[in-house]
Write an enzyme that holds these catalytic residues in place. Structure first.
Site, short mmCIF file in Angstrom:
data_model
loop_
_atom_site.label_atom_id
_atom_site.label_comp_id
_atom_site.label_asym_id
_atom_site.label_seq_id
_atom_site.Cartn_x
_atom_site.Cartn_y
_atom_site.Cartn_z
N CYS A 80 26.43 1.34 11.43
CA CYS A 80 25.68 0.38 12.25
C CYS A 80 26.44 -0.93 12.41
O CYS A 80 26.97 -1.47 11.45
CB CYS A 80 24.33 0.12 11.59
SG CYS A 80 23.34 -1.11 12.43
N CYS A 86 22.11 -7.53 8.66
CA CYS A 86 20.70 -7.14 8.57
C CYS A 86 20.44 -6.68 7.14
O CYS A 86 21.27 -6.00 6.55
CB CYS A 86 20.44 -6.00 9.56
SG CYS A 86 18.93 -5.06 9.25
N CYS A 89 19.46 -1.99 5.43
CA CYS A 89 20.18 -0.93 4.72
C CYS A 89 21.12 -1.55 3.68
O CYS A 89 21.66 -2.62 3.90
CB CYS A 89 21.02 -0.11 5.69
SG CYS A 89 20.07 0.82 6.90
N GLN A 290 3.61 7.20 5.43
CA GLN A 290 5.01 7.34 5.03
C GLN A 290 5.90 7.17 6.26
O GLN A 290 5.59 7.72 7.32
CB GLN A 290 5.24 8.73 4.42
CG GLN A 290 4.38 9.03 3.19
CD GLN A 290 4.86 8.30 1.94
OE1 GLN A 290 5.90 7.67 1.93
NE2 GLN A 290 4.07 8.39 0.88
N GLU A 340 -8.79 4.38 -1.97
CA GLU A 340 -7.83 3.53 -1.25
C GLU A 340 -8.45 2.17 -1.00
O GLU A 340 -9.63 2.06 -0.71
CB GLU A 340 -7.46 4.23 0.08
CG GLU A 340 -6.85 3.39 1.15
CD GLU A 340 -5.50 2.77 0.81
OE1 GLU A 340 -4.63 3.46 0.21
OE2 GLU A 340 -5.31 1.59 1.13
N ASP A 388 -0.18 7.48 -6.34
CA ASP A 388 0.94 7.12 -5.46
C ASP A 388 0.86 5.63 -5.16
O ASP A 388 0.60 5.22 -4.03
CB ASP A 388 0.84 7.95 -4.16
CG ASP A 388 2.02 7.71 -3.22
OD1 ASP A 388 2.98 7.01 -3.62
OD2 ASP A 388 1.99 8.23 -2.09
N CYS A 415 7.54 4.88 -5.84
CA CYS A 415 8.61 4.32 -5.01
C CYS A 415 9.36 3.24 -5.77
O CYS A 415 10.15 2.50 -5.19
CB CYS A 415 8.04 3.77 -3.70
SG CYS A 415 6.81 2.49 -3.94
N1 SAH Z 1 -0.56 8.43 -0.76
C1 SAH Z 1 -0.45 7.78 0.50
C2 SAH Z 1 -0.27 6.27 0.45
C3 SAH Z 1 0.70 5.70 -0.55
S1 SAH Z 1 1.13 4.01 -0.34
C4 SAH Z 1 0.62 8.44 1.33
O1 SAH Z 1 1.37 9.27 0.83
O2 SAH Z 1 0.73 8.13 2.51
C5 SAH Z 1 0.09 3.17 -1.43
C6 SAH Z 1 -1.30 2.93 -0.92
O3 SAH Z 1 -2.01 2.26 -1.94
C7 SAH Z 1 -1.43 2.07 0.32
O4 SAH Z 1 -2.22 2.74 1.26
C8 SAH Z 1 -2.15 0.80 -0.18
O5 SAH Z 1 -3.03 0.26 0.78
C9 SAH Z 1 -2.91 1.33 -1.35
N2 SAH Z 1 -3.29 0.39 -2.43
C10 SAH Z 1 -2.63 -0.71 -2.85
N3 SAH Z 1 -3.20 -1.21 -3.94
C11 SAH Z 1 -4.27 -0.43 -4.23
C12 SAH Z 1 -5.26 -0.43 -5.27
N4 SAH Z 1 -5.27 -1.37 -6.22
N5 SAH Z 1 -6.18 0.56 -5.27
C13 SAH Z 1 -6.18 1.52 -4.31
N6 SAH Z 1 -5.27 1.57 -3.32
C14 SAH Z 1 -4.32 0.61 -3.28
#
Ligand code: SAH
Length: 462
Positions: A80, A86, A89, A290, A340, A388, A415
């Site tokens: 790039c 930037c 990356c 994602q 969520e 997650d 992540c």
């Molecule tokens: N499992 C989903 C999202 C993962 S990202 C997927 O694979 O797409 C993490 C998510 O956690 C986001 O949607 C964010 O809004 C949410 N989040 C952040 N803090 C939180 C909390 N304390 N309790 C519940 N959800 C939360």
């Protein structure tokens, strides 16, 4: 006990020669000078470099490369034109195979260093073509000498640099940003100034569905009143093929948060529809989804494998976003329950359950650490828990509640290896055992690392 302080073998301003032996979590080269750790950005393992020390801490120094004496065989020319300027990356100058290796090593090293956990960490699942993978672009807008700019902030500044193209984006996102920039210029729509907190358009966000090609355009504005809205919609619809919706998001707050709480659909749908596996998902502007749909499928397949469902289980999907993991697992479970914090995402999750004719899913709005203890009190039990969380990892209260609930398995999708290690340490000390880890490359060319961990309840001998 006082530790003997060792004097650093370098001072600021020193020019030193060193061999790069690894990468730190930010993707910067790591070398040793008389056993002292030196971070050198823009270098890769096996580079032999001359670098100048620019800062010194107790345990490490930072140095900028001045000359590459002998380039590493893993060093490649970045693709790039904006690479370096930037901040998006960090690894374009490292061959893709070594990027994957770096991510595998980082997971293994972090688990060992922070949590003293040594488990098999499998080779990172990569992409056949590690480019054009992003489904979402989000770029700030500004003006320079009367010309509208849309792109990225120059490193360590808030000056906006025009983006010619972004090779990790779906080409439709790239194109949409350019077209919108041109429309804003031609229509003379006022542009936000960060310094004065005046002007109207702040950011352009686009989401493209890899399954359908549909494009959602979100214009983030500093205020609600948009007299040229109809005209803008007309121009955008004429110029952007596959556009299926335009949303105005209103963010009147100062600061770096991109999206505001209020939205108006100016035209069409306020969401795109994406597919993961056999399922369809509606994704609206404010919901997390994602960014790499191709790799998401691989990530979820691993999650499903580690969940080892038989059809009898109640599964919790914590931090569930728009319910993707819960719905992906629903066919193999008795019941799935998502939690969520973002209300718009929970709304999407419920609609997504209907869209896919899934009847054994329920979703709760709120912080997982507040909702799960309540569910436990109400008599809910999980056989399998999937978490997650965002980069900061799980809340301690949540981890504690999970260990009280005693699911037979936990699948941790992470992540951020550092918070993952911290949380695994807690679980390992409280009746659970991490068995193995699978990194999945969700963010090629960047130093971001995603991985899935299989965790099992330890059989008590009592
Ligand atoms: N499992 C989903 C999202 C993962 S990202 C997927 O694979 O797409 C993490 C998510 O956690 C986001 O949607 C964010 O809004 C949410 N989040 C952040 N803090 C939180 C909390 N304390 N309790 C519940 N959800 C939360």
């Amino acid at each position: 006990m006082t530790k003997q302080k060792k004097k650093a073998p370098v001072s600021i301003g020193d020019q030193i020669e060193l061999q790069i032996v690894g990468l730190n979590h930010q993707g910067e080269g790591v070398g040793r000078f008389h056993s002292f750790t030196i971070f050198v950005p823009d270098t890769v393992p096996n580079d032999q470099v001359i670098a100048r020390v620019i800062s010194l801490q107790k345990n490490y120094a930072r140095a900028l490369p001045e000359k590459i004496l002998k380039p590493s065989p893993f060093r490649i020319a970045p693709f790039c034109q904006h690479y370096g300027a930037c901040g998006g990356c960090q690894l374009q100058h490292l061959a893709y195979q070594q990027q994957l290796q770096f991510k595998q090593n980082l997971v293994a090293d972090t688990l060992k260093r922070i949590a003293q956990i040594e488990i098999p960490v499998h080779p990172t699942i990569g992409m056949a073509n590690p480019w054009q993978y992003r489904n979402k672009a989000q770029v700030p807008v500004g003006v320079e000498a009367g010309i509208v700019q849309a792109g990225f902030y120059e490193k360590r500044s808030h000056k906006i640099v025009n983006l010619a193209s972004c090779p990790i984006q779906h080409s439709a996102n790239d194109e949409t940003v350019k077209v919108v920039r041109q429309i804003l210029q031609e229509m003379g729509i006022s542009i936000y100034s960060e310094a004065n907190h005046t002007g109207f358009v702040r950011q352009i966000m686009t989401r493209t569905s890899f399954a359908t090609g549909d494009i959602l355009l979100v214009l983030v504005t500093n205020g609600r009143r948009f007299p040229q809205a109809d005209n803008f919609v007309q121009h955008a619809r004429e110029k952007i093929k596959n556009l299926t919706g335009i949303v105005q998001n209103i963010n009147t707050k100062r600061g770096n948060t991109i999206l505001g709480p209020e939205e108006v659909t100016l035209w069409g749908n306020h969401y795109i529809t994406e597919k993961i596996g056999l399922l369809q998902f509606k994704v609206s502007s404010r919901s997390f989804f994602q960014v790499n749909p191709l790799q998401t499928e691989k990530l979820y397949a691993k999650t499903k494998e580690y969940a080892a469902l038989t059809g009898q289980e109640t599964v919790f999907d914590l931090y569930c976003g728009i319910g993707t993991i819960a719905l992906y697992l629903a066919a193999q479970a008795a019941k799935v329950i998502g939690v969520e914090i973002v209300e718009a995402a929970v709304k999407d999750a419920r609609e997504n359950a209907k869209l896919n004719h899934i009847n054994n899913a329920e979703f709760h709005t709120g912080a997982a650490e507040a909702v799960v203890p309540k569910l436990l009190q109400q008599g809910y039990r999980a056989d399998v828990v999937v978490v997650d969380p965002p980069r900061k990892g799980c809340d301690k209260t949540l981890l504690k509640t999970i260990t009280i609930m005693q699911p037979k398995r936990i699948v941790y999708v992470s992540c951020n290896p550092a918070t993952l290690a911290r949380d695994l340490k807690y679980l390992n000390e409280n009746g659970y055992k991490a068995l193995e880890a699978q990194p999945v490359d969700m963010f090629p060319q960047t130093s971001h690392v995603e991985c899935v961990i299989e965790i099992q309840k330890v059989q008590s001998s009592k």
